[in-house]
Design an enzyme around this catalytic site. Structure first.
Site, mmCIF file in Angstrom:
data_model
loop_
_atom_site.group_PDB
_atom_site.id
_atom_site.type_symbol
_atom_site.label_atom_id
_atom_site.label_comp_id
_atom_site.label_asym_id
_atom_site.label_seq_id
_atom_site.Cartn_x
_atom_site.Cartn_y
_atom_site.Cartn_z
ATOM 1 N N ASN A 38 2.364 1.038 18.587
ATOM 2 C CA ASN A 38 2.893 0.077 17.605
ATOM 3 C C ASN A 38 4.101 -0.653 18.156
ATOM 4 O OD1 ASN A 38 2.664 -1.052 14.959
ATOM 5 N ND2 ASN A 38 4.587 -0.027 14.434
ATOM 6 N N ASP A 95 -9.861 3.216 1.672
ATOM 7 C CA ASP A 95 -9.949 2.801 3.082
ATOM 8 C C ASP A 95 -10.489 3.959 3.925
ATOM 9 O OD1 ASP A 95 -9.005 0.205 2.810
ATOM 10 O OD2 ASP A 95 -6.911 0.759 3.139
ATOM 11 N N LYS A 139 0.803 -1.238 0.000
ATOM 12 C CA LYS A 139 0.000 0.000 0.000
ATOM 13 C C LYS A 139 0.834 1.285 0.000
ATOM 14 C CE LYS A 139 -4.272 -1.637 1.979
ATOM 15 N NZ LYS A 139 -5.278 -1.552 3.016
ATOM 16 N N TYR A 188 -11.010 -9.494 9.899
ATOM 17 C CA TYR A 188 -12.383 -9.985 9.775
ATOM 18 C C TYR A 188 -12.688 -11.095 10.774
ATOM 19 C CZ TYR A 188 -10.292 -8.575 5.381
ATOM 20 O OH TYR A 188 -9.525 -7.935 4.445
HETATM 21 P P1 NAP Z 1 1.082 -3.478 7.223
HETATM 22 O O1 NAP Z 1 1.374 -2.219 6.504
HETATM 23 O O2 NAP Z 1 1.907 -4.701 6.932
HETATM 24 O O3 NAP Z 1 1.159 -3.167 8.794
HETATM 25 C C1 NAP Z 1 1.002 -4.203 9.739
HETATM 26 C C2 NAP Z 1 0.947 -3.609 11.150
HETATM 27 O O4 NAP Z 1 0.669 -4.679 12.060
HETATM 28 C C3 NAP Z 1 2.243 -2.972 11.604
HETATM 29 O O5 NAP Z 1 1.946 -1.890 12.455
HETATM 30 C C4 NAP Z 1 2.905 -4.125 12.405
HETATM 31 O O6 NAP Z 1 3.784 -3.661 13.415
HETATM 32 C C5 NAP Z 1 1.686 -4.733 13.054
HETATM 33 N N1 NAP Z 1 1.832 -6.148 13.426
HETATM 34 C C6 NAP Z 1 1.976 -7.204 12.586
HETATM 35 N N2 NAP Z 1 1.998 -8.362 13.298
HETATM 36 C C7 NAP Z 1 1.867 -8.003 14.609
HETATM 37 C C8 NAP Z 1 1.831 -8.743 15.828
HETATM 38 N N3 NAP Z 1 1.925 -10.061 15.839
HETATM 39 N N4 NAP Z 1 1.676 -8.066 16.981
HETATM 40 C C9 NAP Z 1 1.575 -6.707 16.968
HETATM 41 N N5 NAP Z 1 1.625 -5.957 15.853
HETATM 42 C C10 NAP Z 1 1.761 -6.598 14.688
HETATM 43 O O7 NAP Z 1 -0.442 -3.937 7.002
HETATM 44 P P2 NAP Z 1 -1.713 -3.012 6.715
HETATM 45 O O8 NAP Z 1 -1.900 -2.828 5.264
HETATM 46 O O9 NAP Z 1 -1.601 -1.816 7.584
HETATM 47 O O10 NAP Z 1 -2.922 -3.964 7.200
HETATM 48 C C11 NAP Z 1 -3.061 -4.263 8.591
HETATM 49 C C12 NAP Z 1 -4.286 -5.141 8.816
HETATM 50 O O11 NAP Z 1 -5.479 -4.451 8.478
HETATM 51 C C13 NAP Z 1 -4.306 -6.431 8.013
HETATM 52 O O12 NAP Z 1 -4.761 -7.463 8.843
HETATM 53 C C14 NAP Z 1 -5.298 -6.157 6.899
HETATM 54 O O13 NAP Z 1 -5.927 -7.338 6.437
HETATM 55 C C15 NAP Z 1 -6.283 -5.262 7.627
HETATM 56 N N6 NAP Z 1 -7.043 -4.371 6.721
HETATM 57 C C16 NAP Z 1 -8.396 -4.527 6.641
HETATM 58 C C17 NAP Z 1 -9.136 -3.664 5.856
HETATM 59 C C18 NAP Z 1 -10.620 -3.832 5.774
HETATM 60 O O14 NAP Z 1 -11.217 -3.300 4.851
HETATM 61 N N7 NAP Z 1 -11.240 -4.495 6.710
HETATM 62 C C19 NAP Z 1 -8.525 -2.649 5.128
HETATM 63 C C20 NAP Z 1 -7.153 -2.497 5.252
HETATM 64 C C21 NAP Z 1 -6.410 -3.376 6.050
HETATM 65 P P3 NAP Z 1 5.331 -3.314 13.086
HETATM 66 O O15 NAP Z 1 5.345 -1.937 12.481
HETATM 67 O O16 NAP Z 1 5.999 -3.387 14.403
HETATM 68 O O17 NAP Z 1 5.800 -4.384 12.117
#
Ligand code: NAP
Length: 302
Positions: A167, A119, A82, A249
């Site tokens: 975070n 989003d 993204k 989800y």
């Molecule tokens: P991203 O850019 O990869 O960011 C992931 C985030 O999660 C980072 O802040 C990371 O922390 C943290 N993280 C990952 N594993 C973790 C753990 N085990 N414990 C604590 N923190 C953890 O991903 P993103 O695009 O932001 O998406 C994040 C989530 O939102 C995903 O699950 C995605 O499916 C969901 N999402 C849903 C929608 C929807 O429409 N419902 C839309 C967008 C995203 P660090 O910085 O320390 O690595």
């Protein structure tokens, strides 16, 4: 990247030819977007078939060029592209620049690779439907990735007065604070470690907690306890007035924790998934998205 004038957003050419459309991610197999996007294409009897493409970071540039050459209809972008996809855009809506992340790509009428972020609008639509008024609230965002950027921007833009960002990698939270504190001087935005022992005493309860971390996404996380209690997150007894919103989800560890403490307002990521996708569909086709059809399709057993 230049900014895209609002008038050039809708570009659908109804020539009956199927054009590539789908979601890119790495991994992407978990994506439920094809379920409801294809229901929308079928609803209008459109010839396009929404697909999933697993694209490794090192292959992103070549993949996007190929899509452009194939006159693609639209792309959704998910983890981990993204933010990095911005390097490959030639133009974008103002939100893309303000948020610093894009989740929707399309071909501008001048054949530029263009980006948008749905989003932001999808998240705000869900809050509105759930009766959560954002103006004047105190919120906490867990996570500092691409999704967090859109959520923080949406909340600050809609008038939240305080946003704390917790975070695991605190530097990423601090970086987002710097970016958004400058854009929104009337909102107090500050970083917190991903460890409640390091949180200062909370004098003002929080009205909204949004989990944007991917904790709970992997099947092996489903039964793990969430690292914080709802009480710690909200700063007061959680059944009173706090909304708990997980972008992941289903019945996630975050929502299970909130429910166990008698929280009243819990939202999982399904409706936001559909609403952000509906906004993408409208951008690609110029047609009103059949939201009810899309919601029913995503909830149907596969
Ligand atoms: P991203 O850019 O990869 O960011 C992931 C985030 O999660 C980072 O802040 C990371 O922390 C943290 N993280 C990952 N594993 C973790 C753990 N085990 N414990 C604590 N923190 C953890 O991903 P993103 O695009 O932001 O998406 C994040 C989530 O939102 C995903 O699950 C995605 O499916 C969901 N999402 C849903 C929608 C929807 O429409 N419902 C839309 C967008 C995203 P660090 O910085 O320390 O690595």
């Amino acid at each position: 990247m230049t900014q895209l004038p609002e008038t050039t957003k809708r570009l659908y050419r109804a020539d009956g030819t199927p054009r590539p459309v789908g979601v890119i991610g790495y991994p992407v197999s978990h994506s439920r977007s094809p379920q409801f996007q294809n229901a929308a294409f079928e609803y209008y009897n459109l010839p396009h078939r929404y697909e999933k493409w697993e694209v490794a970071p090192e292959d992103l540039a070549a993949f996007l060029l190929e899509m452009k050459n194939q006159d693609f209809l639209g792309l959704n972008v998910t983890i981990p592209h993204k933010e990095s996809v911005l390097d490959h855009l030639e133009t974008g809506t103002p939100e893309v620049g303000d948020v610093g992340a894009a989740n929707t790509l399309f071909l501008h009428e001048d054949q530029y690779m263009a980006g948008h972020n749905t989003d932001v609008g999808g998240f705000l639509q869900v809050l509105k439907e759930e009766g959560c008024e954002v103006a004047g609230i105190r919120a906490m965002v867990l996570g500092a990735g691409g999704a967090a950027r859109a959520i923080i921007y949406a909340l600050a833009k809609a008038g939240a007065i305080e946003i704390s960002i917790a975070n695991r990698t605190i530097e990423r939270a601090a970086e987002l604070c710097d970016v958004f504190a400058e854009q929104f001087p009337n909102c107090h935005i500050f970083p917190l470690p991903f460890d409640s022992a390091g949180w200062p005493p909370n004098r003002n309860p929080r009205n909204l907690i949004v989990n944007t971390t991917s904790f709970g996404l992997k099947p092996e996380d489903k039964d793990k306890p969430f690292p914080f209690t709802a009480w710690q997150l909200s700063g007061h007894h959680p059944d009173r007035m706090t909304y708990f919103f997980d972008l992941v989800y289903g019945d996630t560890p975050f929502l299970k924790q909130a429910r166990s403490e008698k929280a009243q307002h819990m939202i999982d990521g399904t409706s936001m998934l559909v609403y952000q996708g509906a906004l993408s569909f409208e951008l690609w086709t110029g047609l009103p998205a059949p939201r009810e059809v899309m919601l029913a399709a995503v909830q149907a057993p596969q």
